[in-house]
Motif scaffolding. Structure first.
Motif, PDB file in Angstrom:
ATOM      1  N   GLN A 273      -7.811   1.085  -6.628  1.00 23.09           N
ATOM      2  CA  GLN A 273      -6.435   0.626  -6.425  1.00 23.09           C
ATOM      3  C   GLN A 273      -5.501   1.787  -6.793  1.00 23.09           C
ATOM      4  OE1 GLN A 273      -6.611  -2.985  -8.953  1.00 23.09           O
ATOM      5  NE2 GLN A 273      -6.306  -4.164  -7.060  1.00 23.09           N
TER       6      GLN A 273
ATOM      7  N   ASP B 111       0.859  -1.182   0.000  1.00 20.01           N
ATOM      8  CA  ASP B 111       0.000   0.000   0.000  1.00 20.01           C
ATOM      9  C   ASP B 111       0.895   1.232   0.000  1.00 20.01           C
ATOM     10  OD1 ASP B 111      -2.899   1.056   0.472  1.00 20.01           O
ATOM     11  OD2 ASP B 111      -1.627   2.181   1.871  1.00 20.01           O
TER      12      ASP B 111
ATOM     13  N   HIS C 162      -2.707   3.186  -5.639  1.00 22.27           N
ATOM     14  CA  HIS C 162      -1.253   3.072  -5.755  1.00 22.27           C
ATOM     15  C   HIS C 162      -0.858   2.407  -7.079  1.00 22.27           C
ATOM     16  CE1 HIS C 162       2.792   1.878  -3.668  1.00 22.27           C
ATOM     17  NE2 HIS C 162       2.928   2.913  -4.468  1.00 22.27           N
TER      18      HIS C 162
ATOM     19  N   THR D   6      -7.264  10.371  -3.152  1.00 18.06           N
ATOM     20  CA  THR D   6      -7.468   9.010  -3.655  1.00 18.06           C
ATOM     21  C   THR D   6      -8.565   9.047  -4.711  1.00 18.06           C
ATOM     22  OG1 THR D   6      -6.824   8.055  -1.525  1.00 18.06           O
ATOM     23  CG2 THR D   6      -8.047   6.641  -3.041  1.00 18.06           C
TER      24      THR D   6
ATOM     25  N   ASN E  63       0.828   3.809   1.701  1.00 19.47           N
ATOM     26  CA  ASN E  63       1.092   4.347   3.037  1.00 19.47           C
ATOM     27  C   ASN E  63       1.974   3.442   3.902  1.00 19.47           C
ATOM     28  OD1 ASN E  63      -0.645   6.654   2.677  1.00 19.47           O
ATOM     29  ND2 ASN E  63      -2.372   5.241   2.863  1.00 19.47           N
ATOM     30  N   GLU E  64       2.272   2.236   3.439  1.00 11.38           N
ATOM     31  CA  GLU E  64       3.061   1.311   4.249  1.00 11.38           C
ATOM     32  C   GLU E  64       4.479   1.831   4.462  1.00 11.38           C
ATOM     33  OE1 GLU E  64       2.933  -2.904   3.641  1.00 11.38           O
ATOM     34  OE2 GLU E  64       1.011  -2.774   2.568  1.00 11.38           O
TER      35      GLU E  64
END
Length: 363
Positions: A337, A33, A339, A333, A35-36
């Motif tokens: 999906q 993701d 990303h 966003t 943000n990971e």
């Protein structure tokens, strides 16, 4: 860098390194993701590597006109003359002349070109970091893989630096005094930057994307029907002899032609802006300003698209393409999906540059 990477392989080093990092970026998008923590560490590490690597690579290039380095030799000739005491005789673009004259008395030529490269690349990092925080890498990487990036780092140096200083000014848009000072600095380096400066200031008066989108579309038939008229009109304005030379000069004896290929490339940002605002309902006043500035500048280029040196004017909008295309993707966003879609758009954006490599650099 010259001892490690031969000058003849500079562009190949640039294009294939970017291809490798793009594939790594796409793989991360498939597995992680956005943000990971692992992804954040990866994009920031790669981003800072690119920032430092390309400043050194381009700044320490061989001082020659060979290998696509273009005007590097001419800049060196002027720098060397200043170092021997030649005075500033040309008041045009006085800021650049003073900059070169000053540095010629205190640094070597390679250091001068490295400083120029810093002023070319660092602002791309600065505006990306200021706008997108931890996700600055995506926009910065898009700047790096833009079709015009390499050429204006090693050839159209002064124009590239001036355009980047304009973007640097946008990073301080909340402080109008500092922003205007950067704009003045940019125009003192290259007067043609007056076009994006005036276009951006115009958006404070009227900032409706629909109006500018229609205006850009109208420029196409106007150029097709009256191309020579617009070239003669703008060349006769007389505010810069270099401008007239670019518009009316002969380029290797080639006949002027309508550049459908470059118009297609310019359309990427136009379509992206339309899609984000009217299909995805993206609302952001600053983004509207960026898009409208691009549309004004690119519309001007479309009108003079048949001029043999029209690529000089195309760059006055092309240097903004990355931020116009990727700004909404890094602010909101927009897809399920997101990303992966961001990575796909980055791949598509780089693909044009990569394919043009085989057209312009592998002949």
């Amino acid at each position: 860098m010259l001892a490690i990477i031969p000058s003849a392989n500079y562009y190949e080093t640039y294009i294939y390194l970017c291809l490798f990092l793009l594939l790594c970026t796409f793989l991360h998008a498939l597995l992680l993701d956005i943000n990971e923590k692992k992804n954040i560490i990866f994009i920031n590490t790669v981003g800072y590597f690119l920032l430092v690597f390309f400043i050194i690579l381009i700044g320490q290039r061989e001082i020659t006109s060979r290998y696509g380095f273009g005007d590097t030799a001419n800049y060196y000739k002027a720098f060397k003359a200043f170092s021997f005491g030649e005075p500033i005789n040309d008041a045009k673009d006085f800021g650049w002349q003073l900059f070169m004259k000053t540095l010629s008395t205190i640094v070597t030529a390679h250091t001068f070109f490295t400083i120029c490269t810093f002023l070319y690349i660092y602002p791309l990092y600065k505006i990306s970091k200021q706008l997108f925080k931890s996700y600055w890498y995506y926009c910065f990487f898009a700047f790096i893989v833009s079709f015009s990036f390499y050429a204006y780092g090693v050839n159209g140096v002064r124009n590239g630096v001036a355009a980047s200083i304009f973007l640097w000014g946008l990073a301080y848009r909340e402080n109008k005094v500092i922003m205007v000072l950067f704009f003045i600095w940019a125009t003192m380096f290259h007067k043609t930057i007056m076009l994006p400066v005036l276009a951006y200031l115009l958006t404070y008066i009227y900032n409706n994307p629909k109006f500018y989108l229609k205006g850009w579309l109208i420029c196409i038939p106007l150029s097709l029907a009256m191309g020579s008229v617009w070239i003669s009109l703008f060349a006769s304005l007389g505010f810069d002899g270099r401008l007239s030379g670019y518009l009316t000069g002969d380029f290797a004896g080639e006949a002027p032609r309508f550049r459908w290929d470059f118009l297609f490339y310019s359309f990427f940002a136009v379509f992206a802006g339309w899609y984000y605002i009217y299909k995805k309902k993206f609302k952001d006043n600053f983004y509207n300003q960026l898009l409208n500035t691009y549309l004004i500048c690119n519309g001007f280029w479309v009108l003079v698209i048949r001029a043999n040196f029209s690529n000089r004017f195309a760059y006055l909008s092309w240097f903004m393409m990355a931020i116009v295309i990727f700004y909404p993707l890094l602010k909101q966003t927009l897809f399920k999906q997101h990303h992966i879609m961001l990575a796909k758009i980055l791949v598509a954006y780089f693909t044009f540059t990569f394919l043009m490599y085989f057209v312009y650099y592998s002949k």
